[in-house]
Write an enzyme that holds these catalytic residues in place. Structure first.
Site, PDB file in Angstrom:
ATOM      1  N   CYS A 252       0.842  -1.201   0.000  1.00 37.48           N
ATOM      2  CA  CYS A 252       0.000   0.000   0.000  1.00 37.48           C
ATOM      3  C   CYS A 252       0.876   1.249   0.000  1.00 37.48           C
ATOM      4  O   CYS A 252       1.480   1.584   1.025  1.00 37.48           O
ATOM      5  CB  CYS A 252      -0.901  -0.015   1.239  1.00 37.48           C
ATOM      6  SG  CYS A 252      -1.844   1.494   1.437  1.00 37.48           S
ATOM      7  N   CYS A 255      -0.321   4.136   2.282  1.00 38.36           N
ATOM      8  CA  CYS A 255      -0.051   3.917   3.706  1.00 38.36           C
ATOM      9  C   CYS A 255       1.429   4.152   4.016  1.00 38.36           C
ATOM     10  O   CYS A 255       1.765   4.697   5.068  1.00 38.36           O
ATOM     11  CB  CYS A 255      -0.385   2.482   4.120  1.00 38.36           C
ATOM     12  SG  CYS A 255      -1.942   1.864   3.498  1.00 38.36           S
ATOM     13  N   ASP A 256       2.334   3.718   3.153  1.00 40.35           N
ATOM     14  CA  ASP A 256       3.733   3.593   3.557  1.00 40.35           C
ATOM     15  C   ASP A 256       4.751   4.435   2.786  1.00 40.35           C
ATOM     16  O   ASP A 256       5.886   4.573   3.244  1.00 40.35           O
ATOM     17  CB  ASP A 256       4.156   2.109   3.469  1.00 40.35           C
ATOM     18  CG  ASP A 256       3.340   1.253   4.419  1.00 40.35           C
ATOM     19  OD1 ASP A 256       2.995   1.764   5.503  1.00 40.35           O
ATOM     20  OD2 ASP A 256       3.022   0.107   4.084  1.00 40.35           O
TER      21      ASP A 256
END
Ligand SMILES: Cc1cc2nc3c(=O)[nH]c(=O)nc-3n(C[C@H](O)[C@H](O)[C@H](O)COP(=O)(O)OP(=O)(O)OC[C@H]3O[C@@H](n4cnc5c(N)ncnc54)[C@H](O)[C@@H]3O)c2cc1C
Length: 422
Positions: A252, A255-256
Protein backbone atom coordinates in the site's frame (compact mmCIF):
# COMPACT_ATOMS: atom_id res chain seq x y z
CA UNK A 1 -16.75 5.78 32.10
CA UNK A 2 -14.79 8.90 33.10
CA UNK A 3 -13.93 11.83 30.83
CA UNK A 4 -10.76 13.61 31.92
CA UNK A 5 -8.47 16.51 31.00
CA UNK A 6 -4.65 16.53 31.08
CA UNK A 7 -4.71 18.02 34.60
CA UNK A 8 -6.50 14.90 35.90
CA UNK A 9 -4.26 12.38 34.10
CA UNK A 10 -1.95 11.78 37.07
CA UNK A 11 -4.79 11.08 39.53
CA UNK A 12 -7.35 9.39 37.24
CA UNK A 13 -4.92 7.26 35.23
CA UNK A 14 -1.48 6.88 36.78
CA UNK A 15 -2.78 6.54 40.36
CA UNK A 16 -5.86 4.50 39.57
CA UNK A 17 -4.70 0.91 39.21
CA UNK A 18 -5.97 -0.80 36.09
CA UNK A 19 -7.02 1.70 33.44
CA UNK A 20 -7.76 1.84 29.74
CA UNK A 21 -7.41 5.33 28.26
CA UNK A 22 -9.02 6.37 24.97
CA UNK A 23 -7.58 9.38 23.11
CA UNK A 24 -10.40 10.40 20.76
CA UNK A 25 -11.02 13.26 18.34
CA UNK A 26 -14.05 14.85 16.73
CA UNK A 27 -14.80 14.20 13.03
CA UNK A 28 -12.96 10.88 13.34
CA UNK A 29 -14.81 7.89 11.81
CA UNK A 30 -12.63 5.26 13.56
CA UNK A 31 -13.36 7.04 16.87
CA UNK A 32 -17.09 6.82 16.11
CA UNK A 33 -16.69 3.12 15.28
CA UNK A 34 -14.87 2.55 18.58
CA UNK A 35 -17.29 4.45 20.85
CA UNK A 36 -20.08 1.80 21.12
CA UNK A 37 -17.54 -1.02 21.63
CA UNK A 38 -15.73 0.96 24.36
CA UNK A 39 -19.02 1.72 26.09
CA UNK A 40 -20.28 -1.86 26.04
CA UNK A 41 -16.93 -3.17 27.31
CA UNK A 42 -16.96 -0.52 30.07
CA UNK A 43 -20.23 -2.07 31.29
CA UNK A 44 -18.67 -5.53 31.34
CA UNK A 45 -15.24 -4.76 32.78
CA UNK A 46 -16.01 -1.46 34.57
CA UNK A 47 -15.98 -2.93 38.10
CA UNK A 48 -12.38 -4.11 37.65
CA UNK A 49 -10.85 -1.77 35.10
CA UNK A 50 -11.37 1.97 34.87
CA UNK A 51 -12.48 3.22 31.44
CA UNK A 52 -11.25 6.76 30.75
CA UNK A 53 -11.67 9.03 27.74
CA UNK A 54 -9.69 12.14 26.83
CA UNK A 55 -10.42 14.56 23.98
CA UNK A 56 -7.14 14.73 22.04
CA UNK A 57 -7.64 18.10 20.34
CA UNK A 58 -8.07 19.89 23.69
CA UNK A 59 -5.27 17.97 25.41
CA UNK A 60 -2.54 18.14 22.80
CA UNK A 61 0.39 18.60 25.17
CA UNK A 62 -0.35 15.36 27.03
CA UNK A 63 -1.03 13.57 23.77
CA UNK A 64 2.38 14.72 22.41
CA UNK A 65 4.06 13.81 25.67
CA UNK A 66 2.65 10.26 25.43
CA UNK A 67 3.54 10.11 21.71
CA UNK A 68 -0.06 9.60 20.65
CA UNK A 69 0.04 10.10 16.88
CA UNK A 70 -3.44 9.08 15.75
CA UNK A 71 -7.03 8.98 16.91
CA UNK A 72 -8.34 6.86 18.43
CA UNK A 73 -5.47 5.46 20.48
CA UNK A 74 -6.13 3.10 23.38
CA UNK A 75 -3.46 2.78 26.06
CA UNK A 76 -3.63 0.24 28.89
CA UNK A 77 -2.14 1.00 32.33
CA UNK A 78 -1.44 -1.17 35.36
CA UNK A 79 -0.54 0.86 38.47
CA UNK A 80 0.79 3.80 36.47
CA UNK A 81 2.77 1.68 34.01
CA UNK A 82 1.77 1.33 30.36
CA UNK A 83 1.22 -2.37 29.53
CA UNK A 84 -0.06 -4.46 26.61
CA UNK A 85 -0.45 -3.16 23.06
CA UNK A 86 -1.30 0.35 21.99
CA UNK A 87 -4.34 0.05 19.73
CA UNK A 88 -5.05 2.58 16.98
CA UNK A 89 -7.08 2.95 13.78
CA UNK A 90 -9.94 0.51 13.16
CA UNK A 91 -9.80 -1.08 16.61
CA UNK A 92 -11.44 -4.50 16.93
CA UNK A 93 -13.42 -5.54 19.99
CA UNK A 94 -11.43 -8.76 20.18
CA UNK A 95 -8.14 -6.82 20.42
CA UNK A 96 -9.47 -4.65 23.25
CA UNK A 97 -10.69 -7.74 25.11
CA UNK A 98 -7.30 -9.40 24.67
CA UNK A 99 -5.56 -6.45 26.35
CA UNK A 100 -8.21 -6.03 29.08
CA UNK A 101 -7.89 -9.72 29.94
CA UNK A 102 -4.13 -9.36 30.31
CA UNK A 103 -4.79 -6.93 33.19
CA UNK A 104 -6.84 -9.42 35.19
CA UNK A 105 -6.35 -12.84 36.81
CA UNK A 106 -7.75 -15.82 34.88
CA UNK A 107 -10.57 -16.44 37.36
CA UNK A 108 -11.81 -12.86 36.94
CA UNK A 109 -11.60 -13.09 33.15
CA UNK A 110 -13.77 -16.22 33.28
CA UNK A 111 -16.34 -14.49 35.50
CA UNK A 112 -16.54 -11.59 33.08
CA UNK A 113 -16.65 -13.60 29.85
CA UNK A 114 -19.39 -15.78 31.37
CA UNK A 115 -21.45 -12.60 31.64
CA UNK A 116 -21.24 -11.87 27.88
CA UNK A 117 -24.77 -12.38 26.61
CA UNK A 118 -25.18 -13.37 22.97
CA UNK A 119 -27.27 -10.82 21.07
CA UNK A 120 -29.41 -11.23 17.96
CA UNK A 121 -30.46 -8.47 15.57
CA UNK A 122 -32.52 -8.71 12.39
CA UNK A 123 -32.39 -6.66 9.22
CA UNK A 124 -33.92 -6.84 5.77
CA UNK A 125 -30.51 -6.76 4.12
CA UNK A 126 -27.01 -7.43 5.36
CA UNK A 127 -24.12 -6.11 3.26
CA UNK A 128 -20.71 -7.66 3.81
CA UNK A 129 -18.03 -5.15 2.85
CA UNK A 130 -18.17 -1.35 2.99
CA UNK A 131 -16.12 -0.46 -0.09
CA UNK A 132 -17.71 1.51 -2.96
CA UNK A 133 -19.89 -1.47 -3.99
CA UNK A 134 -21.29 -2.13 -0.52
CA UNK A 135 -21.63 1.56 0.38
CA UNK A 136 -23.60 2.30 -2.80
CA UNK A 137 -25.90 -0.67 -2.22
CA UNK A 138 -26.37 0.60 1.37
CA UNK A 139 -27.28 4.07 0.13
CA UNK A 140 -29.83 2.90 -2.44
CA UNK A 141 -31.42 0.44 0.00
CA UNK A 142 -31.63 3.06 2.72
CA UNK A 143 -33.25 5.54 0.35
CA UNK A 144 -35.74 2.79 -0.58
CA UNK A 145 -36.54 2.49 3.18
CA UNK A 146 -35.08 -1.01 3.41
CA UNK A 147 -33.66 -1.79 6.86
CA UNK A 148 -30.00 -2.45 6.08
CA UNK A 149 -26.78 -3.16 7.97
CA UNK A 150 -23.25 -2.75 6.58
CA UNK A 151 -20.65 -5.06 8.07
CA UNK A 152 -16.89 -4.71 7.52
CA UNK A 153 -13.90 -6.38 9.09
CA UNK A 154 -12.06 -3.06 8.67
CA UNK A 155 -13.18 0.56 8.51
CA UNK A 156 -15.47 1.68 5.65
CA UNK A 157 -13.93 2.70 2.33
CA UNK A 158 -12.34 -0.42 0.87
CA UNK A 159 -9.42 0.13 -1.51
CA UNK A 160 -10.46 3.70 -2.23
CA UNK A 161 -9.58 4.69 1.33
CA UNK A 162 -5.94 3.79 0.66
CA UNK A 163 -5.66 5.06 -2.93
CA UNK A 164 -3.73 8.34 -2.89
CA UNK A 165 -5.62 10.01 -5.73
CA UNK A 166 -8.66 9.17 -7.82
CA UNK A 167 -8.93 11.14 -11.04
CA UNK A 168 -11.52 9.09 -12.90
CA UNK A 169 -14.56 9.13 -10.62
CA UNK A 170 -17.15 11.25 -12.44
CA UNK A 171 -18.40 14.46 -10.91
CA UNK A 172 -15.08 15.84 -9.70
CA UNK A 173 -13.03 18.17 -11.87
CA UNK A 174 -9.87 17.85 -9.80
CA UNK A 175 -8.39 14.49 -8.69
CA UNK A 176 -9.77 13.50 -5.29
CA UNK A 177 -7.79 12.11 -2.36
CA UNK A 178 -9.01 8.51 -2.11
CA UNK A 179 -9.66 8.70 1.65
CA UNK A 180 -11.89 11.79 1.15
CA UNK A 181 -13.88 10.17 -1.65
CA UNK A 182 -14.45 7.04 0.44
CA UNK A 183 -15.18 9.12 3.55
CA UNK A 184 -17.86 11.07 1.65
CA UNK A 185 -19.39 7.88 0.27
CA UNK A 186 -19.49 6.38 3.75
CA UNK A 187 -20.94 9.50 5.43
CA UNK A 188 -23.66 9.79 2.75
CA UNK A 189 -24.75 6.21 3.40
CA UNK A 190 -24.49 6.55 7.19
CA UNK A 191 -26.40 9.85 7.29
CA UNK A 192 -29.22 8.22 5.34
CA UNK A 193 -29.65 5.80 8.25
CA UNK A 194 -27.93 2.55 7.29
CA UNK A 195 -26.63 0.70 10.37
CA UNK A 196 -22.86 0.08 10.56
CA UNK A 197 -20.93 -2.69 12.25
CA UNK A 198 -17.29 -2.08 11.35
CA UNK A 199 -13.89 -3.29 12.49
CA UNK A 200 -15.56 -6.52 13.62
CA UNK A 201 -14.35 -10.11 13.50
CA UNK A 202 -16.53 -12.44 11.48
CA UNK A 203 -16.75 -15.57 13.65
CA UNK A 204 -18.88 -17.59 11.22
CA UNK A 205 -21.39 -17.21 8.44
CA UNK A 206 -24.30 -19.35 7.29
CA UNK A 207 -25.37 -18.23 3.82
CA UNK A 208 -28.33 -20.63 3.66
CA UNK A 209 -29.82 -19.20 6.86
CA UNK A 210 -28.46 -15.72 6.05
CA UNK A 211 -26.95 -15.46 9.51
CA UNK A 212 -23.57 -14.17 10.59
CA UNK A 213 -21.89 -14.23 14.00
CA UNK A 214 -19.67 -11.26 14.83
CA UNK A 215 -17.06 -11.03 17.58
CA UNK A 216 -18.20 -14.46 18.84
CA UNK A 217 -21.39 -13.17 20.46
CA UNK A 218 -23.43 -11.01 18.09
CA UNK A 219 -25.73 -12.77 15.63
CA UNK A 220 -27.02 -10.73 12.72
CA UNK A 221 -29.83 -12.16 10.59
CA UNK A 222 -31.20 -10.82 7.31
CA UNK A 223 -33.65 -11.70 4.56
CA UNK A 224 -31.03 -11.00 1.90
CA UNK A 225 -27.25 -10.77 1.82
CA UNK A 226 -25.04 -8.73 -0.49
CA UNK A 227 -21.43 -9.87 -0.63
CA UNK A 228 -19.20 -6.88 -1.41
CA UNK A 229 -15.94 -8.09 0.08
CA UNK A 230 -13.68 -6.96 -2.80
CA UNK A 231 -10.16 -8.23 -3.28
CA UNK A 232 -6.81 -8.41 -1.46
CA UNK A 233 -3.33 -8.03 -2.93
CA UNK A 234 -1.65 -11.15 -4.29
CA UNK A 235 1.47 -12.25 -2.49
CA UNK A 236 4.58 -13.24 -4.47
CA UNK A 237 4.91 -16.44 -2.43
CA UNK A 238 8.71 -16.35 -2.36
CA UNK A 239 11.13 -16.71 0.57
CA UNK A 240 11.33 -13.72 2.90
CA UNK A 241 8.06 -12.11 1.82
CA UNK A 242 5.91 -13.08 4.82
CA UNK A 243 8.74 -12.47 7.29
CA UNK A 244 9.34 -8.93 5.95
CA UNK A 245 5.67 -8.00 5.35
CA UNK A 246 5.14 -4.75 7.23
CA UNK A 247 8.87 -4.64 8.02
CA UNK A 248 10.11 -3.28 4.72
CA UNK A 249 7.73 -5.00 2.30
CA UNK A 250 4.45 -3.15 1.67
CA UNK A 251 1.36 -3.54 -0.52
CA UNK A 252 0.00 0.00 0.00
CA UNK A 253 1.78 3.11 -1.27
CA UNK A 254 -0.66 5.55 0.35
CA UNK A 255 -0.05 3.92 3.71
CA UNK A 256 3.73 3.59 3.56
CA UNK A 257 5.38 5.72 0.80
CA UNK A 258 5.73 8.67 3.19
CA UNK A 259 8.24 6.69 5.24
CA UNK A 260 10.65 6.52 2.28
CA UNK A 261 11.63 10.21 2.00
CA UNK A 262 14.95 10.38 0.06
CA UNK A 263 15.26 6.59 0.18
CA UNK A 264 15.58 3.94 -2.52
CA UNK A 265 12.68 1.66 -3.25
CA UNK A 266 12.02 -1.41 -5.40
CA UNK A 267 8.53 -1.83 -6.91
CA UNK A 268 7.42 -5.22 -8.20
CA UNK A 269 4.81 -5.21 -11.00
CA UNK A 270 4.07 -3.46 -14.29
CA UNK A 271 0.30 -3.01 -14.49
CA UNK A 272 -1.72 0.17 -13.86
CA UNK A 273 -1.48 -0.04 -10.07
CA UNK A 274 2.30 -0.63 -10.09
CA UNK A 275 2.93 2.27 -12.49
CA UNK A 276 0.51 4.74 -10.85
CA UNK A 277 1.70 3.90 -7.36
CA UNK A 278 5.39 4.17 -8.39
CA UNK A 279 4.67 7.67 -9.64
CA UNK A 280 3.16 8.45 -6.23
CA UNK A 281 6.06 6.85 -4.30
CA UNK A 282 8.45 9.06 -6.32
CA UNK A 283 7.02 12.11 -4.52
CA UNK A 284 8.96 10.80 -1.50
CA UNK A 285 11.66 8.31 -2.57
CA UNK A 286 14.82 9.40 -4.36
CA UNK A 287 15.07 6.36 -6.63
CA UNK A 288 12.62 3.65 -7.70
CA UNK A 289 13.50 0.48 -9.59
CA UNK A 290 10.47 -1.25 -11.10
CA UNK A 291 10.89 -4.98 -11.65
CA UNK A 292 8.53 -6.51 -14.22
CA UNK A 293 8.45 -9.98 -15.74
CA UNK A 294 7.48 -8.98 -19.30
CA UNK A 295 9.43 -6.94 -21.90
CA UNK A 296 7.01 -3.99 -21.58
CA UNK A 297 4.70 -2.60 -18.92
CA UNK A 298 1.05 -3.60 -19.21
CA UNK A 299 -0.29 -0.35 -17.74
CA UNK A 300 -2.36 1.98 -19.94
CA UNK A 301 -0.74 4.62 -22.15
CA UNK A 302 -1.42 7.62 -19.89
CA UNK A 303 0.17 5.87 -16.91
CA UNK A 304 3.18 4.78 -19.01
CA UNK A 305 3.72 8.31 -20.33
CA UNK A 306 3.75 9.62 -16.75
CA UNK A 307 6.33 6.95 -15.89
CA UNK A 308 8.57 7.76 -18.88
CA UNK A 309 8.61 11.42 -17.84
CA UNK A 310 9.67 10.61 -14.26
CA UNK A 311 13.48 10.71 -13.89
CA UNK A 312 13.41 8.95 -10.50
CA UNK A 313 11.95 5.72 -11.93
CA UNK A 314 13.90 3.10 -13.88
CA UNK A 315 12.74 -0.29 -15.15
CA UNK A 316 14.22 -3.75 -14.90
CA UNK A 317 12.17 -5.65 -17.48
CA UNK A 318 12.10 -9.42 -18.00
CA UNK A 319 13.23 -9.98 -14.42
CA UNK A 320 11.42 -11.80 -11.62
CA UNK A 321 12.02 -11.63 -7.84
CA UNK A 322 13.19 -14.88 -6.26
CA UNK A 323 13.70 -13.91 -2.59
CA UNK A 324 13.83 -11.06 -0.08
CA UNK A 325 16.31 -10.74 2.76
CA UNK A 326 17.04 -8.12 5.36
CA UNK A 327 20.60 -6.80 5.72
CA UNK A 328 20.69 -4.25 8.53
CA UNK A 329 18.36 -1.42 7.45
CA UNK A 330 18.29 -2.61 3.84
CA UNK A 331 16.18 -5.14 1.93
CA UNK A 332 18.02 -7.33 -0.53
CA UNK A 333 15.83 -8.48 -3.43
CA UNK A 334 17.22 -11.33 -5.49
CA UNK A 335 15.92 -11.13 -9.06
CA UNK A 336 16.35 -13.55 -11.92
CA UNK A 337 17.04 -12.31 -15.44
CA UNK A 338 14.47 -14.37 -17.33
CA UNK A 339 16.56 -14.34 -20.52
CA UNK A 340 19.98 -15.26 -19.13
CA UNK A 341 18.70 -17.03 -15.95
CA UNK A 342 21.37 -15.10 -13.98
CA UNK A 343 20.56 -13.86 -10.47
CA UNK A 344 21.15 -10.20 -9.53
CA UNK A 345 20.67 -8.50 -6.18
CA UNK A 346 18.95 -5.16 -5.67
CA UNK A 347 19.62 -3.31 -2.42
CA UNK A 348 16.89 -0.89 -1.30
CA UNK A 349 15.28 0.65 1.77
CA UNK A 350 11.91 -0.89 0.99
CA UNK A 351 9.91 -2.97 -1.47
CA UNK A 352 6.36 -2.38 -2.72
CA UNK A 353 4.50 -5.27 -4.38
CA UNK A 354 1.66 -4.61 -6.85
CA UNK A 355 1.09 -7.86 -8.74
CA UNK A 356 -2.67 -8.04 -8.91
CA UNK A 357 -5.43 -9.05 -6.56
CA UNK A 358 -7.37 -12.10 -5.38
CA UNK A 359 -11.08 -12.20 -4.45
CA UNK A 360 -12.05 -12.24 -0.76
CA UNK A 361 -14.25 -15.36 -0.92
CA UNK A 362 -12.69 -17.56 1.79
CA UNK A 363 -15.92 -17.55 3.84
CA UNK A 364 -18.25 -18.54 1.01
CA UNK A 365 -16.24 -20.27 -1.68
CA UNK A 366 -17.73 -23.71 -1.01
CA UNK A 367 -21.31 -22.40 -1.17
CA UNK A 368 -21.31 -20.26 -4.31
CA UNK A 369 -20.52 -20.79 -7.98
CA UNK A 370 -17.18 -19.20 -8.81
CA UNK A 371 -15.36 -18.64 -12.10
CA UNK A 372 -12.02 -20.30 -12.86
CA UNK A 373 -10.14 -17.49 -11.07
CA UNK A 374 -12.27 -17.78 -7.93
CA UNK A 375 -14.54 -14.73 -8.47
CA UNK A 376 -18.26 -15.07 -7.65
CA UNK A 377 -20.53 -15.66 -10.66
CA UNK A 378 -23.63 -13.46 -10.78
CA UNK A 379 -26.48 -12.76 -13.19
CA UNK A 380 -27.33 -9.32 -14.50
CA UNK A 381 -29.21 -8.45 -11.26
CA UNK A 382 -26.09 -9.48 -9.26
CA UNK A 383 -27.76 -12.67 -7.96
CA UNK A 384 -25.37 -15.48 -7.04
CA UNK A 385 -26.09 -19.20 -7.38
CA UNK A 386 -27.72 -19.16 -3.89
CA UNK A 387 -31.23 -17.71 -3.42
CA UNK A 388 -31.32 -14.31 -1.66
CA UNK A 389 -27.55 -13.95 -1.83
CA UNK A 390 -26.23 -11.22 -4.12
CA UNK A 391 -22.65 -10.14 -4.87
CA UNK A 392 -21.27 -6.85 -6.18
CA UNK A 393 -18.01 -5.06 -6.96
CA UNK A 394 -14.52 -6.47 -7.40
CA UNK A 395 -15.40 -9.83 -5.83
CA UNK A 396 -17.61 -10.83 -8.77
CA UNK A 397 -16.61 -12.37 -12.09
CA UNK A 398 -16.29 -9.49 -14.58
CA UNK A 399 -13.85 -7.85 -16.94
CA UNK A 400 -13.26 -4.42 -15.43
CA UNK A 401 -12.76 -3.66 -11.76
CA UNK A 402 -13.07 0.04 -11.02
CA UNK A 403 -14.86 2.27 -8.51
CA UNK A 404 -17.47 3.13 -11.13
CA UNK A 405 -18.17 -0.53 -11.92
CA UNK A 406 -18.42 -1.45 -8.21
CA UNK A 407 -20.80 1.47 -7.67
CA UNK A 408 -22.88 0.32 -10.65
CA UNK A 409 -23.10 -3.25 -9.32
CA UNK A 410 -24.16 -1.97 -5.89
CA UNK A 411 -26.89 0.13 -7.49
CA UNK A 412 -28.24 -2.79 -9.52
CA UNK A 413 -28.32 -5.23 -6.58
CA UNK A 414 -29.99 -2.68 -4.32
CA UNK A 415 -32.72 -1.83 -6.82
CA UNK A 416 -33.37 -5.52 -7.54
CA UNK A 417 -33.58 -6.31 -3.81
CA UNK A 418 -35.77 -3.30 -2.97
CA UNK A 419 -38.22 -4.36 -5.67
CA UNK A 420 -38.34 -7.93 -4.34
CA UNK A 421 -38.83 -6.88 -0.74
CA UNK A 422 -41.57 -4.45 -1.63
C1 LIG B 1 -3.83 0.63 -5.42
C2 LIG B 1 -5.18 0.73 -6.11
C3 LIG B 1 -5.50 1.87 -6.81
C4 LIG B 1 -6.76 1.98 -7.46
N1 LIG B 1 -7.06 3.13 -8.14
C5 LIG B 1 -8.27 3.25 -8.74
C6 LIG B 1 -8.64 4.45 -9.42
O1 LIG B 1 -7.86 5.41 -9.50
N2 LIG B 1 -9.88 4.51 -9.99
C7 LIG B 1 -10.77 3.46 -9.94
O2 LIG B 1 -11.90 3.59 -10.45
N3 LIG B 1 -10.45 2.32 -9.30
C8 LIG B 1 -9.23 2.17 -8.70
N4 LIG B 1 -8.91 1.02 -8.07
C9 LIG B 1 -9.90 -0.08 -8.03
C10 LIG B 1 -11.00 0.22 -7.01
O3 LIG B 1 -10.39 0.62 -5.79
C11 LIG B 1 -11.88 -1.00 -6.81
O4 LIG B 1 -12.41 -1.38 -8.05
C12 LIG B 1 -13.02 -0.73 -5.83
O5 LIG B 1 -12.53 -0.28 -4.59
C13 LIG B 1 -13.85 -1.97 -5.63
O6 LIG B 1 -14.82 -1.73 -4.67
P1 LIG B 1 -15.47 -2.93 -3.83
O7 LIG B 1 -16.51 -2.29 -2.97
O8 LIG B 1 -15.90 -4.01 -4.73
O9 LIG B 1 -14.30 -3.57 -2.97
P2 LIG B 1 -13.20 -2.97 -2.00
O10 LIG B 1 -12.90 -1.58 -2.27
O11 LIG B 1 -12.08 -3.97 -2.07
O12 LIG B 1 -13.88 -3.09 -0.55
C14 LIG B 1 -14.17 -4.34 0.02
C15 LIG B 1 -14.46 -4.17 1.50
O13 LIG B 1 -14.84 -5.45 2.02
C16 LIG B 1 -14.25 -5.64 3.29
N5 LIG B 1 -14.16 -7.09 3.56
C17 LIG B 1 -13.28 -7.99 3.09
N6 LIG B 1 -13.58 -9.22 3.57
C18 LIG B 1 -14.67 -9.09 4.37
C19 LIG B 1 -15.46 -9.99 5.15
N7 LIG B 1 -15.18 -11.29 5.22
N8 LIG B 1 -16.51 -9.51 5.83
C20 LIG B 1 -16.82 -8.19 5.78
N9 LIG B 1 -16.10 -7.28 5.05
C21 LIG B 1 -15.06 -7.73 4.36
C22 LIG B 1 -12.90 -4.96 3.17
O14 LIG B 1 -12.38 -4.62 4.43
C23 LIG B 1 -13.25 -3.72 2.31
O15 LIG B 1 -13.60 -2.62 3.11
C24 LIG B 1 -7.68 0.90 -7.41
C25 LIG B 1 -7.35 -0.25 -6.67
C26 LIG B 1 -6.11 -0.35 -6.03
C27 LIG B 1 -5.77 -1.58 -5.25
Amino acid sequence: MTEITSAEFEKEVLQSGKVVLDFYSSECPPCEALAPKFESLAKLYGADIKFVKIFRQKNRELSDQLVVKSSPTLIFYDNGKEVGDRLTGGIKRSDIILNLNKLLPESKVKQITDKIKPTVSEFDVMILGAGPGGLTAGLYLCQAKVNTVLIDIALPGGHVATTHEVSNYPGFIEPQAGYMLSHNMSEQTKLCGTAYKVAVDVTSIDLDKREIILDEYETVKAKKIIIATGTSPNLMGIPGEIELKGKGISYCATCDAKYYGDKEVVVIGGGNSAVEESDFISKFASKITMVHQFDAFTANKTAQEKLAANPKISALLEHEPRSFKRDGDKIITEVEDLKTKKIKTLTSDGVFIFIGMKPNVQLFKHKLKLDQWGYIKTDEDMRTSLPDVFAVGDVISKKYRQITTAVADGTIAAIAIAKELN
